[in-house]
Design a protein around this motif. Structure first.
Motif, PDB file in Angstrom:
ATOM      1  N   ILE A  57       4.635   5.429  -3.131  1.00 43.06           N
ATOM      2  CA  ILE A  57       5.832   6.090  -4.277  1.00 43.06           C
ATOM      3  C   ILE A  57       6.236   7.217  -3.788  1.00 43.06           C
ATOM      4  CG2 ILE A  57       7.120   6.022  -6.067  1.00 43.06           C
ATOM      5  CD1 ILE A  57       7.038   3.284  -5.593  1.00 43.06           C
ATOM      6  N   ALA A  58       7.432   7.657  -2.612  1.00 40.64           N
ATOM      7  CA  ALA A  58       7.426   8.654  -1.719  1.00 40.64           C
ATOM      8  C   ALA A  58       8.394   9.712  -3.477  1.00 40.64           C
ATOM      9  CB  ALA A  58       8.205   8.933  -1.225  1.00 40.64           C
ATOM     10  N   GLU A  59       8.036  10.721  -4.032  1.00 36.23           N
ATOM     11  CA  GLU A  59       9.298  11.075  -4.459  1.00 36.23           C
ATOM     12  C   GLU A  59       9.720  12.236  -3.726  1.00 36.23           C
ATOM     13  OE1 GLU A  59       7.967  10.820  -9.447  1.00 36.23           O
ATOM     14  OE2 GLU A  59       5.526  10.482  -8.067  1.00 36.23           O
ATOM     15  N   PHE A  60      11.344  12.637  -4.868  1.00 33.74           N
ATOM     16  CA  PHE A  60      11.588  14.019  -4.075  1.00 33.74           C
ATOM     17  C   PHE A  60      12.448  14.945  -5.072  1.00 33.74           C
ATOM     18  CE2 PHE A  60      11.758  11.103  -0.894  1.00 33.74           C
ATOM     19  CZ  PHE A  60      10.895  11.390   0.660  1.00 33.74           C
TER      20      PHE A  60
ATOM     21  N   LYS B 211       2.363  11.006  -4.612  1.00 30.70           N
ATOM     22  CA  LYS B 211       0.308  10.982  -5.175  1.00 30.70           C
ATOM     23  C   LYS B 211       1.393   9.955  -6.211  1.00 30.70           C
ATOM     24  CE  LYS B 211       2.104  15.758  -6.882  1.00 30.70           C
ATOM     25  NZ  LYS B 211       2.163  17.126  -7.757  1.00 30.70           N
ATOM     26  N   LYS B 212       1.069   8.037  -5.808  1.00 30.14           N
ATOM     27  CA  LYS B 212       1.514   7.192  -6.937  1.00 30.14           C
ATOM     28  C   LYS B 212       1.576   5.968  -5.843  1.00 30.14           C
ATOM     29  CE  LYS B 212       5.352   7.370  -9.254  1.00 30.14           C
ATOM     30  NZ  LYS B 212       6.287   8.154 -10.708  1.00 30.14           N
ATOM     31  N   GLY B 213       1.066   4.950  -6.208  1.00 33.20           N
ATOM     32  CA  GLY B 213       1.118   3.274  -5.471  1.00 33.20           C
ATOM     33  C   GLY B 213       0.862   2.724  -6.157  1.00 33.20           C
ATOM     34  N   HIS B 214       1.037   1.234  -5.694  1.00 31.70           N
ATOM     35  CA  HIS B 214       0.559   0.098  -5.913  1.00 31.70           C
ATOM     36  C   HIS B 214       0.446  -1.416  -5.082  1.00 31.70           C
ATOM     37  CE1 HIS B 214       5.516  -0.036  -6.782  1.00 31.70           C
ATOM     38  NE2 HIS B 214       5.048  -1.378  -6.722  1.00 31.70           N
ATOM     39  N   ARG B 215      -0.075  -2.134  -5.801  1.00 29.53           N
ATOM     40  CA  ARG B 215      -0.978  -3.400  -5.247  1.00 29.53           C
ATOM     41  C   ARG B 215       0.455  -4.275  -5.686  1.00 29.53           C
ATOM     42  NH1 ARG B 215      -4.356  -4.170  -1.304  1.00 29.53           N
ATOM     43  NH2 ARG B 215      -5.990  -3.193  -1.562  1.00 29.53           N
ATOM     44  N   ILE B 216       1.564  -4.803  -4.383  1.00 21.47           N
ATOM     45  CA  ILE B 216       2.467  -6.523  -5.424  1.00 21.47           C
ATOM     46  C   ILE B 216       0.954  -7.341  -5.517  1.00 21.47           C
ATOM     47  CG2 ILE B 216       4.266  -7.697  -5.101  1.00 21.47           C
ATOM     48  CD1 ILE B 216       5.766  -5.590  -3.883  1.00 21.47           C
ATOM     49  N   VAL B 217       1.157  -7.966  -6.351  1.00 17.50           N
ATOM     50  CA  VAL B 217       0.406  -9.221  -6.338  1.00 17.50           C
ATOM     51  C   VAL B 217       0.596 -10.449  -7.034  1.00 17.50           C
ATOM     52  CG1 VAL B 217      -1.619  -8.241  -6.805  1.00 17.50           C
ATOM     53  CG2 VAL B 217      -1.106  -8.613  -8.763  1.00 17.50           C
ATOM     54  N   ALA B 218       0.588 -11.581  -6.303  1.00 18.03           N
ATOM     55  CA  ALA B 218       1.895 -12.618  -7.050  1.00 18.03           C
ATOM     56  C   ALA B 218       1.197 -14.030  -8.359  1.00 18.03           C
ATOM     57  CB  ALA B 218       1.648 -13.448  -5.903  1.00 18.03           C
TER      58      ALA B 218
END
Length: 296
Positions: A64-67, A143-150
């Protein structure tokens, strides 16, 4: 004991966690260490290095790119070959280390077809290397991110584990009909047990010869394409022509025993599962998972 356990598993009278726990009584009779270790790992969770292939699932990473002014942009991580192979693998696949009971609870409590798993700060720092320069140039930060899991992949882990346990018990019951009362730890019996355990847990194909004293060659026989009947089955479940062509491509390009084959199949399964869920066709998801499992 073993016959009743087989019945309870086959008819879903008990949870998989309960089945694995009761199978420890069978292991106490045959005293097979690989079986004991497998049961322990499935019940208590795996260490990273011991994870079996069927617990490694496709799970893309989203940063996640934040501005300023609260704007956010999602960036799907796609690392180039210049990165270490291990890092590239980590960016594409997730290892499900948790106990089978936790997986069962996740499937039960989370009904969405997909969910996000938060990344650690360390992982965010590693995977943002490729993008952070451009993001900073535009006054942003990552500064943050995640995995997408099914959800479908978690269900597939449960289905495969259940099938492996059921096949082991059925094979043991066939070879030792009165296992509870008269099993003897002879060399021949132990070889038979070892073959049954090894073939059902570790082999990519469960339909193997388990005769005692036989040198077993573990080899997958991949089909080159789908039969007309299989294609009709998929169409009846809601899979479209393009998705069927994609599956045929995966099958035709993997006519040898490659670890990547299973990962590609599961990636296709997740994509199709998301597509079906998006159209509200939830009943077909378990059947698609079962169909793909039979191809592996």
């Amino acid at each position: 004991m073993i016959k009743q356990l087989i019945t309870d598993i086959a008819y879903d009278n008990i949870s998989l966690t309960q089945a694995l726990t009761r199978a420890k009584l069978i292991e106490s009779k045959i005293k097979n260490k690989p079986f004991k270790d497998w049961l322990k790992n499935e019940i208590e969770g795996y260490e990273d290095l011991d994870i079996p292939e069927y617990r490694i699932i496709p799970a893309p990473i989203i940063l996640i790119a934040e501005f300023q002014l609260g704007q956010q942009i999602k960036i799907e991580v796609n690392l180039p070959d210049s990165f270490e192979q291990q890092t590239i693998e980590v960016s594409k696949f997730h290892k499900i280390l948790m106990p089978i009971s936790t997986i069962e609870e996740s499937i039960k409590n989370i009904t969405d077809p997909e969910w996000n798993m938060k990344l650690s700060i360390e992982h965010v720092d590693i995977f943002s290397q490729l993008y952070i320069k451009n993001v900073k140039a535009q006054g942003g930060w990552i500064k943050k991110g995640h995995r997408i899991v099914a959800r479908l992949h978690f269900q597939n882990v449960v289905d495969l584990t259940k099938q492996k346990l059921l096949d082991i018990l059925m094979d043991l019951n066939e070879k030792f009909p009165n296992l509870e009362n008269d099993f003897e730890n002879t060399k021949q019996n132990n070889e038979t047990v070892s073959n049954i355990i090894t073939n059902n847990i570790y082999a990519p194909n469960n339909n193997l010869n388990t005769a005692a004293g036989t040198n077993i060659s573990i080899k997958s026989e991949y089909k080159n394409d789908l039969t007309p009947v299989q294609e009709k089955t998929l169409k009846d479940l809601g899979v479209n022509e393009i998705e069927i062509q994609q599956l045929n491509t995966i099958l035709s390009e993997n006519n040898k025993d490659k670890p990547e084959f299973g990962k590609k199949l599961m990636g296709w399964c997740a994509s199709v599962g998301s597509s079906l869920a998006g159209r509200g066709i939830y009943d077909a998801l378990p059947k698609i998972s079962e169909f793909v499992t039979q191809l592996m």
